[in-house]
Every structure is written in structure tokens, then in C-alpha cells.
Design an enzyme around this catalytic site. Sequence first.
Site, PDB file in Angstrom:
ATOM      1  N   GLN A   1     -14.242  -4.999  -6.431  1.00 49.41           N
ATOM      2  CA  GLN A   1     -14.901  -6.257  -6.807  1.00 49.41           C
ATOM      3  C   GLN A   1     -14.736  -7.277  -5.688  1.00 49.41           C
ATOM      4  OE1 GLN A   1     -13.768  -7.121 -11.238  1.00 49.41           O
ATOM      5  NE2 GLN A   1     -12.264  -5.703 -10.404  1.00 49.41           N
ATOM      6  N   ASN A   2     -13.982  -6.903  -4.652  1.00 45.45           N
ATOM      7  CA  ASN A   2     -13.671  -7.868  -3.599  1.00 45.45           C
ATOM      8  C   ASN A   2     -14.806  -7.954  -2.588  1.00 45.45           C
ATOM      9  OD1 ASN A   2     -11.320  -8.014  -4.959  1.00 45.45           O
ATOM     10  ND2 ASN A   2     -10.095  -6.891  -3.461  1.00 45.45           N
TER      11      ASN A   2
ATOM     12  N   CYS B   1     -33.699 -18.808   6.469  1.00 47.33           N
ATOM     13  CA  CYS B   1     -34.166 -17.427   6.607  1.00 47.33           C
ATOM     14  C   CYS B   1     -35.085 -17.329   7.824  1.00 47.33           C
ATOM     15  CB  CYS B   1     -34.916 -17.024   5.342  1.00 47.33           C
ATOM     16  SG  CYS B   1     -35.683 -15.408   5.479  1.00 47.33           S
TER      17      CYS B   1
ATOM     18  N   HIS C   1     -19.481  -6.558  -6.012  1.00 48.61           N
ATOM     19  CA  HIS C   1     -19.791  -7.990  -6.040  1.00 48.61           C
ATOM     20  C   HIS C   1     -20.289  -8.501  -4.692  1.00 48.61           C
ATOM     21  CE1 HIS C   1     -17.057  -8.698  -9.827  1.00 48.61           C
ATOM     22  NE2 HIS C   1     -18.173  -8.056 -10.081  1.00 48.61           N
TER      23      HIS C   1
ATOM     24  N   ASP D   1     -14.090  -9.283   0.526  1.00 46.70           N
ATOM     25  CA  ASP D   1     -13.374  -9.691   1.741  1.00 46.70           C
ATOM     26  C   ASP D   1     -13.406  -8.681   2.888  1.00 46.70           C
ATOM     27  OD1 ASP D   1     -11.486  -7.728   0.934  1.00 46.70           O
ATOM     28  OD2 ASP D   1     -10.150  -9.217   0.025  1.00 46.70           O
TER      29      ASP D   1
HETATM   30  P1  OAD Z   1      -8.463 -12.082 -10.845  1.00 48.39           P
HETATM   31  O1  OAD Z   1      -8.002 -13.273 -10.074  1.00 48.39           O
HETATM   32  O2  OAD Z   1      -9.139 -12.318 -12.144  1.00 48.39           O
HETATM   33  O3  OAD Z   1      -7.210 -11.131 -11.137  1.00 48.39           O
HETATM   34  C1  OAD Z   1      -6.318 -10.786 -10.116  1.00 48.39           C
HETATM   35  C2  OAD Z   1      -5.307  -9.819 -10.695  1.00 48.39           C
HETATM   36  O4  OAD Z   1      -4.494  -9.391  -9.643  1.00 48.39           O
HETATM   37  C3  OAD Z   1      -4.402 -10.430 -11.777  1.00 48.39           C
HETATM   38  O5  OAD Z   1      -4.383  -9.571 -12.904  1.00 48.39           O
HETATM   39  C4  OAD Z   1      -3.035 -10.483 -11.087  1.00 48.39           C
HETATM   40  O6  OAD Z   1      -1.952 -10.257 -11.992  1.00 48.39           O
HETATM   41  C5  OAD Z   1      -3.162  -9.336 -10.108  1.00 48.39           C
HETATM   42  N1  OAD Z   1      -2.288  -9.434  -8.933  1.00 48.39           N
HETATM   43  C6  OAD Z   1      -1.821 -10.537  -8.297  1.00 48.39           C
HETATM   44  N2  OAD Z   1      -1.080 -10.194  -7.237  1.00 48.39           N
HETATM   45  C7  OAD Z   1      -1.086  -8.834  -7.181  1.00 48.39           C
HETATM   46  C8  OAD Z   1      -0.516  -7.871  -6.299  1.00 48.39           C
HETATM   47  N3  OAD Z   1       0.213  -8.226  -5.243  1.00 48.39           N
HETATM   48  N4  OAD Z   1      -0.742  -6.557  -6.564  1.00 48.39           N
HETATM   49  C9  OAD Z   1      -1.480  -6.165  -7.625  1.00 48.39           C
HETATM   50  N5  OAD Z   1      -2.048  -7.032  -8.486  1.00 48.39           N
HETATM   51  C10 OAD Z   1      -1.860  -8.347  -8.262  1.00 48.39           C
HETATM   52  O7  OAD Z   1      -9.354 -11.203  -9.862  1.00 48.39           O
HETATM   53  P2  OAD Z   1     -10.417 -10.064 -10.231  1.00 48.39           P
HETATM   54  O8  OAD Z   1      -9.967  -9.260 -11.385  1.00 48.39           O
HETATM   55  O9  OAD Z   1     -10.734  -9.373  -8.961  1.00 48.39           O
HETATM   56  O10 OAD Z   1     -16.219 -12.353  -9.287  1.00 48.39           O
HETATM   57  O11 OAD Z   1     -11.647 -10.960 -10.652  1.00 48.39           O
HETATM   58  C11 OAD Z   1     -12.852 -10.326 -10.969  1.00 48.39           C
HETATM   59  C12 OAD Z   1     -14.004 -11.177 -10.527  1.00 48.39           C
HETATM   60  O12 OAD Z   1     -13.874 -12.504 -11.056  1.00 48.39           O
HETATM   61  C13 OAD Z   1     -14.073 -11.420  -9.021  1.00 48.39           C
HETATM   62  O13 OAD Z   1     -14.680 -10.367  -8.316  1.00 48.39           O
HETATM   63  C14 OAD Z   1     -14.873 -12.673  -8.932  1.00 48.39           C
HETATM   64  C15 OAD Z   1     -14.169 -13.465  -9.999  1.00 48.39           C
HETATM   65  O14 OAD Z   1     -14.853 -14.530 -10.540  1.00 48.39           O
HETATM   66  C16 OAD Z   1     -17.228 -13.039  -8.794  1.00 48.39           C
HETATM   67  O15 OAD Z   1     -17.081 -13.962  -8.011  1.00 48.39           O
HETATM   68  C17 OAD Z   1     -18.541 -12.543  -9.279  1.00 48.39           C
END
Ligand code: OAD
Length: 251
Positions: A105-106, A151, A123, A108
Site C-alpha cells: 500500500q506504500n 500536463c 496505492h 515510497d
Molecule cells: P497505518 O498508518 O494505518 O498503519 C501502520 C501500521 O504499522 C500500524 O498498525 C502500526 O502499528 C504498524 N507499525 C508501526 N511501526 C511498525 C514497525 N516498525 N514494524 C511493523 N509495523 C509497524 O498505515 P497503512 O495500514 O499502510 O492510503 O495505511 C493504509 C492506507 O491508509 C495507506 O496506504 C494510505 C492511508 O490513508 C492512502 O493514502 C490511499
Amino acid sequence: MASAVELPPSLRRVLQSAERVVVLTGAGISAESGVPTFRDAQTGLWSNYRAEDLATPAAFLARPRLVWDWYVFRRSLTERASPNQGHLALARLAELFADFTLLTQNVDGLHQRAGQPEVIELHGNLYETRCFDEGRVVTGVLDDGSSPPRCPDCGGLLRPAVVWFGESLPAAALAKAERAARASQVFFSIGTSSLVQPAAGLAGLAKGQGALLIEINPTATPLTPHADHVFSGPAGQVLPQLVQQIEAFRG
Ligand code: OAD
């Protein structure tokens, strides 16, 4: 340093013979590279900014310069960051299975910079732009001095090629992800809060078809009660240990 991570015997048995492995990553895999997550208290981007002001088509139309500049800021964070031990371990894991799929979903680009052979970006990507009006992807980030740039074809506004709230995921990427999840024998959910659909539903698709579900996250998520194994720790510490143990019998 996190405590030592041991591969449980039941997981080891499945991994010994498994061929089809899927990994889904979220912002947590990049946290140890210094890239902020979205929902962690204090440090998460959505603790400091409102998603509806910055990550929706309506926000871009209302204040294109603000939204564009926020993505320039996020790109500057990821440019300064380097892949961490978690990204590097996943690139090694890919080499150990005949059919390995990395879904992220990243936006980066850190998996690619860690040498991951193939990455399905659900994403989008911070390093590409799209024409807001026509949707055409313009590779690379154009900088014509304006913010946002225009564009080159139609003169309309360019936007980051990421998925915003209210938008659909890239259809081909989502179809591949669903196919891989359904066919997987082992599904790893790593560093994601499992709150954002449809990516969050992929683990359920996999488990529904009999896959073993593994979660790596220091914090419990809605997925945790459904996981067969939970490694409760930072991915950059858990993954190198797990992958080293898997390499010992599959390498
Ligand atoms: P979140 O910020 O919602 O969740 C990050 C998760 O990573 C949390 O559950 C943390 O506990 C965990 N975490 C933190 N540090 C960690 C580490 N060192 N190792 C492992 N886990 C760790 O991020 P996403 O789930 O990626 O979408 O969010 C999903 C989507 O919501 C993103 O792609 C973005 C956002 O809004 C869009 O922008 C469309």
C-alpha cells in the site's frame, strides 16, 4: 533489540513445502526508515493533517498548490530515507519461493530500492504524476517551476499518481493482488493497520481459501484475532530473524 523470534513448528512445516507466498505491506514496514505512518498516535500523518484536506480529488481541486506541495514534502522525506532491514529481508524472502508476490500500500518506492524483484503497488507511487483531467501517467516528476506543473499534452494540472480517498485502486494491480491472495498458501500482513479497504480484505480472501495467515506488527489490529501466527514487534527486527530461519531450510 527485540527479543529473539522463533519460527513456530507448525509455520515451519507449511513454509518447508509452500510455493505460493504473498506479502502485503503497509506504512509500518517503512517506519524504521524514518518515513511516518498514517495512523500511529503522535507521529502518524493523519494525527497531524486531515486526510480530507490533502488526499481527496476535491481537496486537490480546491487547493491544488497546497496538495501538490504536501506530496513534494512527502517525496523529500522518502528520498532522504533508505530501505531498512525489513525491506531487505523481504527481497531475500522473494528468492526462496517459486511463486512470491509482494503487494504494497506504500507509495515510497523503498521495496524497489531494496532490490525487490517485483512490487505490485496498490496505492500508486509518489514518483509518478498523472494528468488530473485525462488520467494519463507521466513518468517521473515534472518540474516546470509551477506548483502543480502542467500536463505537457493538454496543459491541465498534473497530480501525484497516488490513490486518494474516494478513488478506485488501479484495476490491473487489484486484480493481480486478488488472484495472488486467493491462490496463496501463506499470506503475510506486515506493518498495516488493516483498516483501509480493499487492501485490508486481501488477507481474508487468502484465509478463506485456506492460506495460513501471519501478521507482523507491534500493535494489535482488526486482523490480529484472525491470524494463525502473530509476531508482535517491529518488522525491521522480526523479518531478518524469520527470513534467516527460512533460508536455513529453503536456501
Ligand atoms: P497505518 O498508518 O494505518 O498503519 C501502520 C501500521 O504499522 C500500524 O498498525 C502500526 O502499528 C504498524 N507499525 C508501526 N511501526 C511498525 C514497525 N516498525 N514494524 C511493523 N509495523 C509497524 O498505515 P497503512 O495500514 O499502510 O492510503 O495505511 C493504509 C492506507 O491508509 C495507506 O496506504 C494510505 C492511508 O490513508 C492512502 O493514502 C490511499
